[in-house]
Write an enzyme that holds these catalytic residues in place. Sequence first.
Site, PDB file in Angstrom:
ATOM      1  N   ASP A   1       2.724  10.481 -17.204  1.00  0.00           N
ATOM      2  CA  ASP A   1       2.141   9.494 -16.297  1.00  0.00           C
ATOM      3  C   ASP A   1       1.182   8.579 -17.044  1.00  0.00           C
ATOM      4  O   ASP A   1       1.360   8.333 -18.238  1.00  0.00           O
ATOM      5  CB  ASP A   1       1.442  10.223 -15.132  1.00  0.00           C
ATOM      6  CG  ASP A   1       1.608   9.495 -13.809  1.00  0.00           C
ATOM      7  OD1 ASP A   1       1.138   8.350 -13.698  1.00  0.00           O
ATOM      8  OD2 ASP A   1       2.208  10.061 -12.888  1.00  0.00           O
TER       9      ASP A   1
ATOM     10  N   HIS B   1      -3.292   6.812 -11.353  1.00  0.00           N
ATOM     11  CA  HIS B   1      -2.021   7.382 -10.897  1.00  0.00           C
ATOM     12  C   HIS B   1      -1.764   8.761 -11.507  1.00  0.00           C
ATOM     13  O   HIS B   1      -1.398   9.721 -10.812  1.00  0.00           O
ATOM     14  CB  HIS B   1      -0.896   6.408 -11.261  1.00  0.00           C
ATOM     15  CG  HIS B   1       0.434   6.720 -10.667  1.00  0.00           C
ATOM     16  ND1 HIS B   1       1.311   7.617 -11.245  1.00  0.00           N
ATOM     17  CD2 HIS B   1       1.063   6.246  -9.560  1.00  0.00           C
ATOM     18  CE1 HIS B   1       2.418   7.675 -10.519  1.00  0.00           C
ATOM     19  NE2 HIS B   1       2.287   6.852  -9.483  1.00  0.00           N
TER      20      HIS B   1
ATOM     21  N   SER C   1       5.844   8.876  -5.773  1.00  0.00           N
ATOM     22  CA  SER C   1       5.050   9.416  -6.884  1.00  0.00           C
ATOM     23  C   SER C   1       4.168  10.568  -6.426  1.00  0.00           C
ATOM     24  O   SER C   1       3.848  11.467  -7.202  1.00  0.00           O
ATOM     25  CB  SER C   1       4.161   8.323  -7.480  1.00  0.00           C
ATOM     26  OG  SER C   1       4.898   7.429  -8.262  1.00  0.00           O
TER      27      SER C   1
END
Length: 706
Positions: free
Chosen positions: A111, A171, A494
């Site tokens: 990520d 994220h 996600s």
Amino acid sequence: MQVYVVYLGHLPENQAYSPMGQQYSILGSVLETSSISQAFVRSYRKSFNGFAARLTDREKERLANMEDVVSIFPSKTLQPQTSRSWDFMGFTESIRRRPCVESDVIIGVFDTGIWPESESFSDKGFGPIPRKWRGVCQGGKNFTCNNKLIGARNYNAKKAPDNYVRDIDGHGTHTASTAAGNPVTASFFGVAKGTARGGDPSARIAAYKVCHPSGCEEADIMAAFDDAIADGVDIITISLGLGGAVDFTIDSIAIGAFHAMQKGILTVNSAGNNGPKRATAVGVAPWLLSVAASSTDRRIISKVILGDGTRLTGAAINSFQLRGEKFPLVYGKDATSKCDAFSAQRCISKCLDSKLVKGKIVVCQAFWGLQEAFKAGAVGAIMLNDFQTDVSFIVPLPASALRPKRFNKLLSYINSTKSPEATILRSVSRKDASAPVVAQFSSRGPNIILPEILKPDISAPGVDILAAFSPLASPSEISGDKRVARYNIISGTSMACPHVAGVAAYVKTFHPNWSPSAIQSALMTTAWRMNATRTPDGELAYGSGHVNPVKAISPGLIYHAHKQDYVNMLCGMGYDSKNMRLITGENSQCPKNSTFSAKDLNYPSMAVKVPPNKPFKVEFPRRVKNVGPAPSIYKAEVTTTSPRLKVRVIPNVLSFRSLNEEKPFAVSVVGKGLGLMESALLVWSDGRHLVKSPIVVYTDNDMPSD
């Protein structure tokens, strides 16, 4: 009758005032069938004034219309709050666990990096790093790993300036903590208060930073797979993807995951955020577990109260408080001196005049007008939400997004009122009894690369998920939003992907020797069956259903696939030895005279594309392995609501004498006159286990036209 709270406001300063006397008087004046002693539940008289009482609907309405009553509302049953997604699935903190074994499981997160100082990654209570770990901690300057966050690597093919593993986007921190974060009391500035935790909080985390502000390079992704497999991770979660599926020979995730599979590592991939358009799902290789996003029973809303008292419910994650103060409303087209009315009413960039919006709430006929309203210095914003029905977004100022019907009510109020005004309330959580429903943004099948493999595989919570975040990132992703958020609420596949990765890690703690396909089968065959009427695309949206962590550790039977099964499938797709090597990395050979096709792969779900409005007959050969008690007898049952499908299972009874014994069977599907998708459900049951497999038949009409 129902118990209601009757709120009467603050307590008068008059010492002689008797709150109980007033409360009894008010209650007694509306009761029709009960005495005061029967109806009265309790009094509030120390810090504020009010009472609780058992009331009929008629009595409640009479009280609501009384001048002394500030508000009246039902007394709801509240529970200790968490980030909701895990509790919603029945996966509570008290669930059966094997913490000593869990601490040996390592989840690799591909990520944007990670924020190592987050409380979600504290190693308090953790023992030494597992001996099998062969990785490194190369996080960069001032970056320290510990016994929880045991590895960090950075990949930077394009030489981005953030040449370190520290997360500046948020994220990666969010996905890592969703998969394996410690339990932490958290909220987003008071919104969605509860406990944020991962699916396998005792597992270790290794962060592989493959994404930078410019994107996630496939070269970096491949390098991360290369390292992670050698480092000794057990599960890989990768919430990344292209805009659509591509041939496996040029799909870095499919290739890397094939190598991981060979080493016993399951790769979990997000299905993509390009829904509700069909044929948009990514992660479509059968050795990948592709995850769709669905809702939980918590929805976050933000209410608008107009000057005439009208309440309009909208969607936004609004942490700001206007404390009930009303501000003038100004429509975008009336707040410009430089744009035409069409552009200004949508609050397009540089259209709003700061002088005309100062001290006011701006109304914009486009959701992204929010950014311009914030930039222009408005007190708040009310936007039209005509593109997402089921998601709330973080806003950088007091704001709410209204669906078209409610937005039109707002416009009617503005047009009919001389001095329109409103206030926007801080966001609250509301129970959503319709959950789980696949999110509108979640990518759908059919599988454009392998039509006979149903994708996505499974659905998991991906809407309004609270998890750890990077304090360097803007929580709303809007320039100028300087708030520092250590926990944030985000939506997307996600977010769904690491939920499944966490559950896969949990399953592995009970079955450390299971192959990736065995874990994948356990997750798919034990999934909750979802309501197709709430998700019209049905199995093309949610695959086998919604992940069920508690049941997944004891599936009864599994569909097991070996490396050679995948090779045979690729041969059936027409791959020659040269192309095969691009995927497997080996000189794999196709069996001579093989008629193997993708539908013959021993996959937990079954799918096939047939010509529209023509008769068809298809057979799916399968085999299942007994991983439950022995001896045992399983009986097959098929359910379908489609009169156009006829499904037979041969044989329809399987007897197992020992653990790990395998038995073959075949599913025959006959039909005609299909215009669109039809489906059925095969369930093998021994009276204790329900082993479920969706059967999906669709036509070219289910594919989007160019």
